[in-house]
Design a protein around this motif. Structure first.
Motif, PDB file in Angstrom:
ATOM      1  N   VAL A 171      16.572   3.735 -33.554  1.00  0.00           N
ATOM      2  CA  VAL A 171      15.773   3.765 -32.324  1.00  0.00           C
ATOM      3  C   VAL A 171      16.042   5.056 -31.554  1.00  0.00           C
ATOM      4  CG1 VAL A 171      15.512   2.630 -30.065  1.00  0.00           C
ATOM      5  CG2 VAL A 171      15.641   1.249 -32.153  1.00  0.00           C
ATOM      6  N   ILE A 173      20.387  -0.194 -34.527  1.00  0.00           N
ATOM      7  CA  ILE A 173      20.485  -1.573 -34.014  1.00  0.00           C
ATOM      8  C   ILE A 173      20.333  -2.529 -35.191  1.00  0.00           C
ATOM      9  CG2 ILE A 173      19.548  -3.245 -32.360  1.00  0.00           C
ATOM     10  CD1 ILE A 173      18.326  -1.008 -30.785  1.00  0.00           C
ATOM     11  N   CYS A 186      17.277  -6.718 -32.438  1.00  0.00           N
ATOM     12  CA  CYS A 186      16.283  -5.747 -31.961  1.00  0.00           C
ATOM     13  C   CYS A 186      14.936  -6.464 -31.800  1.00  0.00           C
ATOM     14  CB  CYS A 186      16.188  -4.612 -32.981  1.00  0.00           C
ATOM     15  SG  CYS A 186      15.248  -3.200 -32.381  1.00  0.00           S
ATOM     16  N   GLY A 228      17.258  -4.019 -27.398  1.00  0.00           N
ATOM     17  CA  GLY A 228      18.220  -4.746 -28.221  1.00  0.00           C
ATOM     18  C   GLY A 228      19.634  -4.472 -27.776  1.00  0.00           C
TER      19      GLY A 228
END
Ligand SMILES: NC(=O)c1ccc[n+]([C@@H]2O[C@H](COP(=O)([O-])OP(=O)(O)OC[C@H]3O[C@@H](n4cnc5c(N)ncnc54)[C@H](OP(=O)(O)O)[C@@H]3O)[C@@H](O)[C@H]2O)c1
Length: 326
Positions: free
Chosen positions: A32, A100, A105, A87
Motif C-alpha cells: 500500500v 499489510i 486490509c 488496515g
C-alpha cells in the motif's frame, strides 16, 4: 521510499527519517502507498522496547494505516491495484509504503477520508470488541471509562452511548472532559481533582458501575474497582500510566465481578472473521453518521517523533494522525 526508522530502542527523539529499500508483497500481502498513519499509544512503547513484542532492529513503527493499493500477492482476491484501503500491521506504517496482511486490509468507504480511516481501526476496533464481545454490555448498564478523552477511551465513550449504556467519563482535566460530554458522556469525573471511588459511588447513588473500561492502569484501577456494582466486568485494556496495577483478589470475590482481558490485536489476528464482522458494523455506523472520530492534530511524516512525544506527554485528545501523502 522514506520511512521513520527505529535503529535503537529509545525515546521519540532517537527516531530518524531515512531512505529504505522498496517492499514487495508475498502471496498473502498487499503493498500500500501510505496516505495517512494513525498514532497509537503502543507505538510509544514499541520504539522504547517496552511493548509485548520487540521487533528486530532496525524497524519502522506505526500500525494503523490508510492508502492506495500498489501491488497484491497472488492469493489476494478481495482487492485490486488502485483500491483505497485501510488496515493495520504490527509495525511498519510510518512510511511511504507498507505491506499489510490481506486479512487485515479492508476497502475504505468512499466518504471516509484517509486521515479518518487511519485513525479508526485500533481505537474503534478495540473498544467495540471490549464492550460487545468481552463485557457483553447491555442497554441501560452503567459504563465507566478511564482515560476517556484518549484514543481508545473516546471511542469507548461514543460506542458505549450508541450501545445504550449510561456513560461516566473519567479524565485528568475539565477540558478533556468537555470533549467527552460532546461525545455523549452522561456524567464526568475529573480524577486529578476528585476522589475516584467516592465520586463513582455518589454519581451512581451507591449502586456502582456495571462495566469499567481501563486503558490507564496505575492507582486509578483499584479505586475504580472499589466502585464496581454486583456482577460487574472490569475490562483490562492497557497501562498508559506506565504502571501495571495489582488488584486484591477479594474485590472480584466480594462483588461477584469478572476481570476481563482485552487484546484486540490477538482477536483480530486469531479470529479474523469475527473482527471483519465487527469492522463491517463499525463502518455502517460511520456511514450512518453515528461515529465521528476526533482528530486532534495532523503531523507530517518527518514530524512523527513530535506526535509520539505529545502522546507520551498526555497532551492528546482523541487521535493524532501522520499525513504521509496528499
Ligand atoms: N488491549 C488492546 O487491545 C489495546 C489496543 C489499543 C490500545 N491499548 C492500550 O490502551 C492504552 C491507551 O491507548 P491510546 O492509544 O488510547 O492512548 P492515548 O490516546 O494516549 O490515551 C491514553 C490516556 O491515558 C491517560 N494517561 C494517564 N497517565 C498517562 C501517562 N503517564 N501517559 C500518557 N497517558 C496517560 C491520558 O488521559 P488523562 O490525562 O485523562 O488521564 C490519555 O488520554 C495504552 O496503554 C495502549 O497500549 C490496548
Amino acid at each position: 521510499m522514506k520511512a521513520i526508522r527505529c535503529n535503537n530502542y529509545g525515546p521519540p527523539s532517537s527516531l530518524t527519517l531515512e531512505e529504505v529499500v522498496n517492499l514487495k508483497p508475498d502471496k498473502k500481502e498487499v503493498l500500500v502507498r501510505v496516505k495517512a498513519c494513525g498514532v497509537n499509544f503502543p507505538d510509544t512503547l514499541i520504539i522504547q522496547g517496552l511493548y509485548q513484542f520487540k521487533p528486530e532492529l532496525p524497524f519502522t513503527p506505526g500500525s494503523d494505516v490508510a492508502g492506495v493499493v500498489k501491488a497484491i500477492g497472488e492469493d489476494v482476491k478481495h482487492l485490486k491495484v488502485g483500491d483505497e484501503v485501510f488496515g493495520f500491521v504490527a509495525h511498519g506504517a510510518m512510511a511511504e509504503e507498507v505491506l499489510i496482511p490481506a486479512n487485515a486490509c479492508f476497502l475504505k468507504p468512499k466518504q471516509m477520508d484517509f486521515p479518518v480511516a487511519a485513525s479508526f481501526m485500533m481505537a474503534y476496533g478495540t473498544s467495540f470488541y471490549a464492550l460487545k464481545d468481552r463485557a457483553k454490555i447491555q442497554k441501560e448498564e452503567t459504563l465507566l471509562v478511564l482515560g476517556a478523552s484518549g484514543g481508545v477511551g473516546l471511542a469507548a465513550v461514543e460506542l458505549g452511548k450508541l450501545m445504550g449504556a449510561h456513560v461516566i467519563a473519567a479524565a485528568s482535566s475539565d477540558q478533556k472532559l468537555e470533549l467527552c460530554k460532546h461525545y455523549g458522556a452522561d456524567e464526568t469525573i475529573n480524577y486529578s481533582k476528585e476522589d475516584l471511588k467516592s465520586t463513582i459511588k455518589a454519581v451512581t447513588k451507591n449502586k456502582g458501575v456495571d462495566v469499567i473500561y481501563d486503558p490507564v492502569g496505575g492507582s486509578y484501577s483499584e479505586a475504580a474497582f472499589r466502585g464496581m456494582a454486583w456482577n460487574g466486568r472490569y475490562l483490562v485494556v492497557g497501562f498508559a500510566s506506565g504502571e501495571i496495577p495489582k488488584l486484591p483478589l477479594n474485590l472480584p470475590l466480594l462483588k461477584g465481578a469478572s476481570v476481563v482481558g482485552v487484546f484486540w490485536g490477538g482477536f483480530a489476528m486469531g479470529q479474523p472473521k469475527e473482527n471483519m464482522q465487527n469492522t463491517i458494523t463499525l463502518m455502517q455506523w460511520y456511514a450512518e453518521g453515528k461515529l465521528k472520530p476526533h482528530i486532534d492534530k495532523i503531523y507530517s511524516l518527518a514530524d512523527a517523533p513530535k506526535a509520539l512525544k505529545a502522546m507520551m506527554q498526555r497532551k492528546v485528545k482523541g487521535k493524532l494522525v501522520i499525513r504521509v501523502a496528499d
